[in-house]
Motif scaffolding. Structure first.
Motif, short mmCIF file in Angstrom:
data_model
loop_
_atom_site.label_atom_id
_atom_site.label_comp_id
_atom_site.label_asym_id
_atom_site.label_seq_id
_atom_site.Cartn_x
_atom_site.Cartn_y
_atom_site.Cartn_z
N UNK A 11 -40.23 43.69 -12.22
CA UNK A 11 -41.45 43.53 -11.44
C UNK A 11 -41.26 42.52 -10.31
N UNK A 12 -40.30 41.62 -10.45
CA UNK A 12 -40.03 40.64 -9.38
C UNK A 12 -39.57 41.33 -8.10
N UNK A 13 -38.92 42.50 -8.23
CA UNK A 13 -38.52 43.24 -7.03
C UNK A 13 -39.75 43.68 -6.25
N UNK A 14 -40.78 44.11 -6.96
CA UNK A 14 -42.04 44.48 -6.32
C UNK A 14 -42.62 43.29 -5.57
N UNK A 15 -42.61 42.12 -6.21
CA UNK A 15 -43.13 40.91 -5.57
C UNK A 15 -42.41 40.59 -4.28
N UNK A 16 -41.09 40.78 -4.28
CA UNK A 16 -40.32 40.55 -3.06
C UNK A 16 -40.71 41.54 -1.97
N UNK A 17 -40.81 42.82 -2.33
CA UNK A 17 -41.10 43.85 -1.33
C UNK A 17 -42.54 43.81 -0.83
N UNK A 18 -43.42 43.14 -1.57
CA UNK A 18 -44.79 42.99 -1.07
C UNK A 18 -44.84 42.11 0.17
N UNK A 19 -43.75 41.43 0.48
CA UNK A 19 -43.65 40.71 1.74
C UNK A 19 -43.79 41.68 2.92
N UNK A 20 -43.55 42.97 2.67
CA UNK A 20 -43.58 43.98 3.73
C UNK A 20 -44.97 44.58 3.93
N UNK A 21 -45.98 44.03 3.25
CA UNK A 21 -47.30 44.66 3.27
C UNK A 21 -47.93 44.70 4.66
N UNK A 22 -47.50 43.84 5.56
CA UNK A 22 -48.03 43.86 6.93
C UNK A 22 -47.05 44.46 7.92
N UNK A 23 -46.00 45.08 7.40
CA UNK A 23 -44.97 45.70 8.24
C UNK A 23 -45.02 47.21 8.11
N UNK A 24 -44.20 47.88 8.90
CA UNK A 24 -44.19 49.35 8.86
C UNK A 24 -43.12 49.86 7.89
N UNK A 52 -32.99 25.71 -2.76
CA UNK A 52 -34.36 25.61 -2.28
C UNK A 52 -34.82 26.91 -1.65
N UNK A 53 -33.91 27.59 -0.96
CA UNK A 53 -34.28 28.86 -0.33
C UNK A 53 -34.72 29.89 -1.35
N UNK A 54 -33.94 30.05 -2.42
CA UNK A 54 -34.30 31.00 -3.47
C UNK A 54 -35.53 30.54 -4.25
N UNK A 55 -35.67 29.24 -4.42
CA UNK A 55 -36.86 28.71 -5.10
C UNK A 55 -38.12 29.06 -4.31
N UNK A 56 -38.03 28.94 -2.99
CA UNK A 56 -39.17 29.32 -2.16
C UNK A 56 -39.48 30.80 -2.28
N UNK A 57 -38.43 31.63 -2.35
CA UNK A 57 -38.61 33.07 -2.52
C UNK A 57 -39.31 33.36 -3.86
N UNK A 58 -38.90 32.66 -4.92
CA UNK A 58 -39.50 32.86 -6.23
C UNK A 58 -40.99 32.52 -6.20
N UNK A 85 -39.53 35.27 -16.68
CA UNK A 85 -38.53 36.14 -17.31
C UNK A 85 -37.20 36.01 -16.57
N UNK A 86 -37.26 36.03 -15.25
CA UNK A 86 -36.05 35.93 -14.44
C UNK A 86 -35.42 34.55 -14.53
N UNK A 134 -33.37 38.06 -7.96
CA UNK A 134 -32.25 38.03 -7.01
C UNK A 134 -32.08 39.38 -6.32
N UNK A 135 -32.31 40.46 -7.06
CA UNK A 135 -32.21 41.80 -6.47
C UNK A 135 -33.23 41.98 -5.36
N UNK A 136 -34.47 41.51 -5.59
CA UNK A 136 -35.50 41.61 -4.57
C UNK A 136 -35.15 40.84 -3.31
N UNK A 137 -34.60 39.64 -3.49
CA UNK A 137 -34.20 38.84 -2.33
C UNK A 137 -33.07 39.54 -1.57
#
Length: 210
Positions: free
Chosen positions: A106-119, A22-28, A48-49, A79-82
């Motif tokens: 491209x999924x790695x980009x989606x994961x790292x976009x979590x940082x859009x409000x961080x420094x 469930x944790x990884x599903x939420x990340x996806x 694709x993943x 998984x790499x993004x997580x």
């Protein structure tokens, strides 16, 4: 067109359908949502993943990101993004290139976009594509945006004294080519109808209001 909530929920259910926790599903689901916010094909890269994971299986653990190449086999970009997010405190101001196949990068980009409000700033590139988030905003260069697999993957993540700035041209939707396939994956989470399941409350009642 689908709402961001629908995109996130569909990818979450499909991820659970192929066996992710469930944790990884939420990340996806969040990966698909964040990419879609930036008019990028979030649902399609998650598919694709998930297709790769469904066909090849996965291990329920996050290894040290520094030893990815020692595995010697393709790795899911999801998984790499997580992994990158999970180990961010240990790899800030980090730059490397992976010489192993990355599925749906491209999924790695989606994961790292979590940082859009961080420094944090980041830059990722593969053949004929470079995606950057920094004090100039979010930029995508090249035409190879959502490949199924890349053989070389370069990534840079660094801390910053300020947050990224965006022009906020968000909430446009792209065509979702894989929606019906994600639906089939999501259906694997449903309980088959039976006399027992109906006694336990599955399905509709005797009238449409139940």
């Amino acid at each position: 067109m689908y709402s961001l909530g629908e995109i996130e929920a569909q990818c979450k259910k499909a991820s659970k359908g192929v066996g992710l926790s469930w944790g990884l599903a939420e990340e996806a689901g969040l990966i698909a949502r964040h990419l879609s916010e930036f008019n990028l094909p979030g649902s399609d890269t998650v598919y694709i993943n998930l297709k790769f994971i469904e066909d090849n299986g996965w291990e329920d653990n996050l290894i040290d990101i520094k030893f990815i190449e020692q595995i010697g086999k393709p790795i899911s970009g999801l998984l790499l993004g997580v992994m990158l997010l999970d180990q961010l405190s240990n790899i800030a101001d980090y730059r490397t290139s992976f010489e192993v196949p990355v599925i749906g990068p491209l999924a790695v980009v989606g994961a790292l976009l979590r940082l859009q409000n961080e420094r944090y700033f980041f830059s990722l590139s593969w053949e004929n594509c470079q995606i950057t988030m920094d004090d100039d905003g979010f930029s995508v260069l090249g035409k190879n945006l959502n490949p199924k697999i890349v053989r070389r993957f370069v990534i840079s993540i660094c801390t910053s004294s300020k947050k990224p700035v965006f022009d906020k041209e968000k909430n446009k939707r792209v065509q979702i080519k894989s929606w019906q396939f994600l639906t089939k994956m999501a259906h694997k989470t449903y309980v088959p109808e039976s006399a027992t399941s109906r006694l336990r409350g599955a399905g509709a009642g005797e009238n449409e209001n139940e």
